[in-house]
Scaffold this motif. Sequence first.
Motif, PDB file in Angstrom:
ATOM      1  N   ALA A 190      12.967  23.470  13.649  1.00  0.00           N
ATOM      2  CA  ALA A 190      11.611  22.946  13.847  1.00  0.00           C
ATOM      3  C   ALA A 190      10.581  23.812  13.134  1.00  0.00           C
ATOM      4  N   ALA A 191      10.825  25.122  13.133  1.00  0.00           N
ATOM      5  CA  ALA A 191       9.860  26.048  12.525  1.00  0.00           C
ATOM      6  C   ALA A 191       9.868  25.968  11.007  1.00  0.00           C
ATOM      7  N   ASP A 192      11.042  25.799  10.384  1.00  0.00           N
ATOM      8  CA  ASP A 192      11.087  25.832   8.916  1.00  0.00           C
ATOM      9  C   ASP A 192      11.244  24.458   8.263  1.00  0.00           C
ATOM     10  N   GLY A 193      11.145  23.381   9.048  1.00  0.00           N
ATOM     11  CA  GLY A 193      11.188  22.039   8.483  1.00  0.00           C
ATOM     12  C   GLY A 193      12.555  21.608   8.010  1.00  0.00           C
ATOM     13  N   SER A 194      13.595  22.112   8.641  1.00  0.00           N
ATOM     14  CA  SER A 194      14.957  21.752   8.247  1.00  0.00           C
ATOM     15  C   SER A 194      15.668  21.042   9.395  1.00  0.00           C
ATOM     16  N   VAL A 195      16.907  20.638   9.141  1.00  0.00           N
ATOM     17  CA  VAL A 195      17.784  20.091  10.179  1.00  0.00           C
ATOM     18  C   VAL A 195      19.173  20.679   9.962  1.00  0.00           C
ATOM     19  N   ALA A 196      19.972  20.700  11.018  1.00  0.00           N
ATOM     20  CA  ALA A 196      21.384  21.051  10.896  1.00  0.00           C
ATOM     21  C   ALA A 196      22.154  19.733  10.877  1.00  0.00           C
ATOM     22  N   LEU A 197      22.581  19.331   9.679  1.00  0.00           N
ATOM     23  CA  LEU A 197      23.199  18.020   9.509  1.00  0.00           C
ATOM     24  C   LEU A 197      24.706  18.129   9.705  1.00  0.00           C
ATOM     25  N   ARG A 198      25.206  17.314  10.626  1.00  0.00           N
ATOM     26  CA  ARG A 198      26.629  17.356  10.987  1.00  0.00           C
ATOM     27  C   ARG A 198      27.283  16.028  10.648  1.00  0.00           C
ATOM     28  N   PRO A 199      28.271  15.998   9.757  1.00  0.00           N
ATOM     29  CA  PRO A 199      28.947  14.739   9.434  1.00  0.00           C
ATOM     30  C   PRO A 199      29.922  14.336  10.527  1.00  0.00           C
ATOM     31  N   ARG A 200      30.236  13.063  10.576  1.00  0.00           N
ATOM     32  CA  ARG A 200      31.110  12.524  11.619  1.00  0.00           C
ATOM     33  C   ARG A 200      32.521  13.082  11.548  1.00  0.00           C
ATOM     34  N   ASP A 201      32.946  13.558  10.377  1.00  0.00           N
ATOM     35  CA  ASP A 201      34.328  14.009  10.230  1.00  0.00           C
ATOM     36  C   ASP A 201      34.606  15.344  10.907  1.00  0.00           C
ATOM     37  N   GLY A 202      33.611  15.889  11.605  1.00  0.00           N
ATOM     38  CA  GLY A 202      33.828  17.114  12.350  1.00  0.00           C
ATOM     39  C   GLY A 202      33.523  18.382  11.589  1.00  0.00           C
ATOM     40  N   GLY A 203      32.990  18.231  10.385  1.00  0.00           N
ATOM     41  CA  GLY A 203      32.616  19.416   9.622  1.00  0.00           C
ATOM     42  C   GLY A 203      31.513  20.203  10.303  1.00  0.00           C
ATOM     43  N   ARG A 204      31.368  21.443   9.891  1.00  0.00           N
ATOM     44  CA  ARG A 204      30.350  22.308  10.486  1.00  0.00           C
ATOM     45  C   ARG A 204      28.961  21.814  10.100  1.00  0.00           C
ATOM     46  N   PRO A 205      27.976  21.942  11.014  1.00  0.00           N
ATOM     47  CA  PRO A 205      26.600  21.568  10.671  1.00  0.00           C
ATOM     48  C   PRO A 205      26.095  22.386   9.490  1.00  0.00           C
ATOM     49  N   VAL A 206      25.401  21.692   8.572  1.00  0.00           N
ATOM     50  CA  VAL A 206      24.881  22.342   7.364  1.00  0.00           C
ATOM     51  C   VAL A 206      23.364  22.328   7.422  1.00  0.00           C
ATOM     52  N   PRO A 207      22.709  23.519   7.456  1.00  0.00           N
ATOM     53  CA  PRO A 207      21.247  23.543   7.433  1.00  0.00           C
ATOM     54  C   PRO A 207      20.729  23.077   6.080  1.00  0.00           C
ATOM     55  N   MET A 208      19.715  22.214   6.101  1.00  0.00           N
ATOM     56  CA  MET A 208      19.116  21.759   4.846  1.00  0.00           C
ATOM     57  C   MET A 208      17.723  21.203   5.121  1.00  0.00           C
ATOM     58  N   ARG A 264      14.647  18.639   5.419  1.00  0.00           N
ATOM     59  CA  ARG A 264      14.700  17.270   5.946  1.00  0.00           C
ATOM     60  C   ARG A 264      14.832  16.237   4.832  1.00  0.00           C
ATOM     61  N   ALA A 265      14.041  16.373   3.790  1.00  0.00           N
ATOM     62  CA  ALA A 265      14.084  15.398   2.701  1.00  0.00           C
ATOM     63  C   ALA A 265      15.464  15.365   2.040  1.00  0.00           C
ATOM     64  N   GLU A 266      16.082  16.539   1.927  1.00  0.00           N
ATOM     65  CA  GLU A 266      17.418  16.597   1.326  1.00  0.00           C
ATOM     66  C   GLU A 266      18.441  15.892   2.206  1.00  0.00           C
ATOM     67  N   ALA A 267      18.321  16.051   3.525  1.00  0.00           N
ATOM     68  CA  ALA A 267      19.243  15.378   4.441  1.00  0.00           C
ATOM     69  C   ALA A 267      19.107  13.865   4.341  1.00  0.00           C
ATOM     70  N   ILE A 268      17.892  13.375   4.294  1.00  0.00           N
ATOM     71  CA  ILE A 268      17.662  11.936   4.183  1.00  0.00           C
ATOM     72  C   ILE A 268      18.218  11.409   2.868  1.00  0.00           C
ATOM     73  N   ALA A 269      17.986  12.153   1.785  1.00  0.00           N
ATOM     74  CA  ALA A 269      18.491  11.719   0.481  1.00  0.00           C
ATOM     75  C   ALA A 269      20.018  11.700   0.461  1.00  0.00           C
ATOM     76  N   LEU A 270      20.660  12.683   1.095  1.00  0.00           N
ATOM     77  CA  LEU A 270      22.122  12.745   1.136  1.00  0.00           C
ATOM     78  C   LEU A 270      22.700  11.536   1.854  1.00  0.00           C
ATOM     79  N   ILE A 271      22.118  11.173   2.988  1.00  0.00           N
ATOM     80  CA  ILE A 271      22.626  10.025   3.748  1.00  0.00           C
ATOM     81  C   ILE A 271      22.396   8.732   2.974  1.00  0.00           C
ATOM     82  N   GLY A 272      21.214   8.604   2.364  1.00  0.00           N
ATOM     83  CA  GLY A 272      20.935   7.421   1.567  1.00  0.00           C
ATOM     84  C   GLY A 272      21.899   7.272   0.404  1.00  0.00           C
TER      85      GLY A 272
END
Length: 410
Positions: free
Chosen positions: A363-381, A383-391
């Motif tokens: 919340a402080a640095d404008g990121s998210v910990a994105l976790r894929p459904r396959d059980g991989g470890r959450p990856v900090p990135m 927000r815009a990068e996370a949205i672009a990756l999913i798209g």
Amino acid sequence: MSVDHRRLGRELDLFDSDPLIGAGLPFWLPGGAAARREIESYLYELERRAGYRHVYSPAMGRRRMYELSGHWANFADDMFPPMRVGEDELVLRPSLCPHHALIFRARGRSYRDLPLRIAELGPMFRAERSGVVGGLSRVRSMLLNDAHIFCAEDQAGAEVAGVLSLMRRAHAALGMGPVSYRLSLRGPGKKYGGDDAMWARAEALLRGALADERIRYAEARGEAAFYGPKIDIQVADPSGREWTLATVQVDYHQPRRFELEYVDANGGRQRPVMVHRSLAGSMERLFGHLIEVHEGAFPVWYAPVQLAVLPVGAGQDEAAGGFLRDALDAGLRAEAERGGSVGARVRKHRKVPYLAVIGAREAADGSVALRPRDGGRPVPMPRAEAIALIGAAASAGRDGQAGADARDRP
């Protein structure tokens, strides 16, 4: 334990039913409707790019039309009774092909118009017995991905081969594949339209297309449509039972019955060949299969929810809300889940392709910990990068998926 789409579809809020609506008449909940809408859009665009022109036609017609097409004589037991309206007897349609034949007939046609590919995602109705309806596999009201190609006889083989290629592409994008191909032919004890010569030409066209596409197949006597032979693309349920998902058929019978004509290059009048095809069958039966194939964990591009946003605590609600708005504005299907432990919320959303956890640091640095459904470890990135990756993942699955044009050889 085998996967049952009826149980899983209700658990995941995809569809349900109610006795007041009636047996064999399921309704789609928001999650299932979102997934279905995405697939309908995909099929529409796939067909458009392949030269199909889409139409709308009424879900009923006069009994006389079905008598002319041959459906009334050969299919009446599976049709709902006629409804008397003034002097007319109107029937809920069991098939779209008579309507499309009349759409072809509505205008003068030339050889320059051919092949004319007419497609529709249209409702149709079958009077299934109460004891056999259930879930999405056997229903009384369905929406069919359907199309009819009107062409000259020397174009028909190439059109059938093109349909088989388009089917492979659609099935690869949906994350499934056939277990076998079946050439369905006439058999004893049933009534069929047309004469032996018409059937022989239609059968030869289908065999030629299968050979051109190098597809192995089995013959099934007695499984043809009443108006012509067909290629059935078979899939299997978790118990190993095969059933038909997609089909392509060659029909000389209905063009003759409806007196369809086009003007050839010499100014003469010729009868077109009518190729019937469905890439994916009805949306109901298709989803019954997809739920079981993927066990409810759909590919990213048509997952009901593509992204679940999980704030760790109330202090991150504002950041989670902002990220959710950004994801929705970018066209993603996303929702936020607040309250309870993060672990419980992760388990609840185990079928969702991506989870975005937002704690105090994110919340402080404008990121998210994105976790894929396959059980991989959450990856900090960011927000815009996370949205672009999913798209990008959704686009790759829908339009540029690896292996989309690979040939599936049972």
